[in-house]
Design a protein around this motif. Structure first.
Motif, PDB file in Angstrom:
ATOM      1  N   ALA A 283      38.297  76.104  39.437  1.00 15.12           N
ATOM      2  CA  ALA A 283      36.907  75.657  39.549  1.00 15.12           C
ATOM      3  C   ALA A 283      36.114  76.009  38.283  1.00 15.12           C
ATOM      4  N   LYS A 284      36.362  77.194  37.763  1.00 13.67           N
ATOM      5  CA  LYS A 284      35.642  77.663  36.572  1.00 13.67           C
ATOM      6  C   LYS A 284      35.952  76.812  35.350  1.00 13.67           C
TER       7      LYS A 284
ATOM      8  N   LYS B  28      36.614  70.505  41.385  1.00 10.97           N
ATOM      9  CA  LYS B  28      35.171  70.597  41.566  1.00 10.97           C
ATOM     10  C   LYS B  28      34.826  71.787  42.457  1.00 10.97           C
ATOM     11  N   GLU B  29      33.615  72.288  42.285  1.00  6.66           N
ATOM     12  CA  GLU B  29      33.168  73.421  43.098  1.00  6.66           C
ATOM     13  C   GLU B  29      33.276  73.112  44.584  1.00  6.66           C
ATOM     14  N   GLU B  30      32.961  71.869  44.960  1.00  9.79           N
ATOM     15  CA  GLU B  30      32.991  71.515  46.379  1.00  9.79           C
ATOM     16  C   GLU B  30      34.414  71.488  46.944  1.00  9.79           C
TER      17      GLU B  30
ATOM     18  N   LEU C 219      36.480  73.868  46.659  1.00 14.42           N
ATOM     19  CA  LEU C 219      36.856  75.225  47.049  1.00 14.42           C
ATOM     20  C   LEU C 219      36.872  75.410  48.565  1.00 14.42           C
TER      21      LEU C 219
END
Length: 211
Positions: free
Chosen positions: A185-186, A191-193, A195
């Motif tokens: 993600a970093k 994508k963050e979503e 996770l």
């Protein structure tokens, strides 16, 4: 240890030893749908990475299992890694098959290590822990003391944690699913979503996205 977990997770992603596809899942041999595919044997193709894995597994053994006086690799994925580690440690080495051969001597443990050895087991990947713990059982049945296990990677499934606890085997790994998804993600790999989706899979991998 946190830095090593993060560093190794990024290295695995960089060489595509780990692939994450939360929206286009893989199908494992077990039939499970999975957003991750792992093949740590790819690390053997890259000399610097191969050396990194060897040295860091050796460091884990020195720090966590200094009493070990023999090394056993789990077939087939950890045969090469185990041999590299044993060579670096200058310790006797064997590897353990999933089951005894059906021909010849019928060996399950290949290689000769001294009777009563205190063995550290080397594994490449921990999923449910079943095959790894079968190797431990074989070694114990042969009269060896298993002092613990080191592995390159674990998914961190609750079922595996319970299995290792029940078998009284301490497991230490170079990296894991949690650090991989965080690094992915970093760095923008996912994508963050994504996770949340990835976290749901680890809670119940056997039922995730099953029809």
């Amino acid at each position: 240890m946190e830095i090593i977990k993060q560093t190794f997770a990024k290295k695995l992603l960089d060489v595509k030893a780990i692939k994450l596809q939360p929206n286009d899942p893989f199908t494992w041999a077990s039939g499970w749908k999975s957003p991750i595919y792992t093949d740590n044997r790819k690390t053997l193709a890259y000399p610097e990475l191969r050396s990194f894995v060897k040295q860091e597994l050796v460091h884990l053994i020195h720090s966590e299992f200094p009493e070990a006086n023999a090394v056993a690799g789990v077939a087939t994925g950890a045969i090469a890694q185990g041999a590299l580690v044993a060579d670096e440690l200058l310790l006797p080495y064997c590897y353990v098959r999933p089951k005894p051969k059906d021909h010849g001597m019928g060996n399950q443990i290949e290689g000769t290590i001294p009777e009563g050895s205190k063995v550290v087991v080397v594994e490449d990947l921990i999923s449910t822990g079943g095959s790894s713990l079968k190797a431990v059982e074989a070694l114990r049945n042969a009269g060896f003391e298993v002092v613990g296990m080191v592995a390159s990677y674990t998914y961190g499934f609750p079922v595996a944690e319970e299995a290792f606890k029940a078998a009284s085997v301490r497991l230490v790994t170079l990296s894991d699913y949690e650090h991989t998804t965080a690094i992915a993600a970093k760095t923008g790999y996912i994508k963050e979503e994504d996770l949340a989706v990835l976290a749901e899979w680890r809670k119940s991998p056997s039922t995730w996205k099953q029809d």
